[in-house]
Scaffold this motif. Sequence first.
Motif: not given
Length: 557
Positions: A10-16, A398-412, A472-475, A536-539
Amino acid sequence: MGLATTHITVNAGNETGPLPHDWRFFGYDECNYTYTPEGRRMLERFSKLGDAPYYVRTHFMFCNGSCTGTQKFGSTNLYHEDAHGDPMYDFTYIDLILDTILNSGNKPYVELGFMPEDLADPSFRNNPWLGGLDPYRESGWTYPPKDYHRWHDFIRTVAQHLAERYGSEEADTWYFELWNEPDIFYWSGTGEDYCTLFDFTEQALHAVLPNARLGGPTCTGIFDQGGGRDLMQTFLEHCKTGTNAATNATGTRLDFITFHVKGAEFPRDANASKAVPSVGNLVYQVESGVELIEAAGFGNLEIVLSEADPDTWAAGGINDNANMRFRDTEYYASFVACAYQRIAEIALRYGAPIHPLAWAFVFPQEECFPATRTFATQDIVKPVFRAFDMLSRLGSHALELTSDCAANPARERELDRDYGIATPHHYSGFGAPTIVSGWAARDDAGQVQVLLYSHCDDIDVHEKRSVELRITGLQPERQYRMQHWRIDHDHSNAHTQWVEEGKPKYPAGEQYHRIKAADALESLGPEETIAADNKGTATLRFTMPTHAVSLLTFELQ
């Protein structure tokens, strides 16, 4: 062997852009349940959510009958004709229903239907298959009007009453929708008849409330073939270039477009083999509908999926088909979160709002947890309502969020070829992937929220996976107060407690209180303080079961 790991950033510094709460819609068949004690309490629960008001849709608002709620029917006795054929109006029950919705802090989504008995084409009385049954109750309410001009006068009178009682400015904030699923048994006319009905309805409603929002055709799923697609094409072509039956002009005003999407079909079958809903199937219908709408020249018009559900039969329960067991559990919550997030992605590509409406409410006096499609049972809130509770807490940025386990339409699409997920009749879930993704947002006060879901269509997959959430994108080098709310088998789940109590049909006393206490939104653990590093990153790392929803909030200290 360790747990599989999902990596989410999640990029807390990037409002989409804005995060519209497009899911603020729900509905149910039985209009007379609205003002029951259970109905009022359910409406109030939604009005207390942070993103209220919610829009409330219900069937049978114009029907004649006992004005007593029963499953899959309702009535208000709004319209009669006297012995001379002159109209007689009684707004008692219509007012009661609308007043209850408004007084709860929500908004009406007014379904204009179905046909009052004295307005219906009288041929419904000649059905030889009905025998001694009540011909109006069985099918008369589905018929076109005996006179479209009388229908026009009826709608205009109703609109005038709404304008006088509630004010046109208030009514302009509502939604109005003509009929329900006129491509199946809810409408005994043709597609062309429905277009004629829409023309007269539009002219009458807007003559009184020129700024009111009116939509249609509220058909069933948009598949490659079928009545829903045919009706949608007929209707959109008529609204664009057809001859208006009420005015003889070309085309008809259309304020928004409606159709329904369902992830499965579970008929009455006590011996049904395993079947599950499909998020991919539901999303496939949304995409098909959007493509059809854009091709017809109505791109970017607001869409309401005025029934968007895992399956088709709200009033059926586990005794009708054992596959409905998912509705009482965390599965329903994770299905809604997954499906709605993917619908939001389609809306972003489409360039206009797409509102999913959950067709679920309450059934008064039912047994406890019978797996009807409801938000509560015996005033005990189900996990699916807590999913809406979580959604309501997301901010509007909205903030940017990416996941390496998101839906895969091709697999569907591969699963579709192999197992037929785009055909909602019988899908076992075999081979379905687990999807982990979600939303990230910031509210006006600066709090960051991350809503994550884990969902697999196969209800019998019970695995855990590790989630690595990198923000990312935290203070830099600042501390944040973090809370983690969870819906799963062991959290925010009164059904689990009900099972532990021995599945009582009508729990009472301390037993009821223990089950009821388990329905609250529950923290996964105590509040924590986390620190952002010098960049500005926390995990964070935590586990999620296969069917779960998490809401994490981060507030600068």
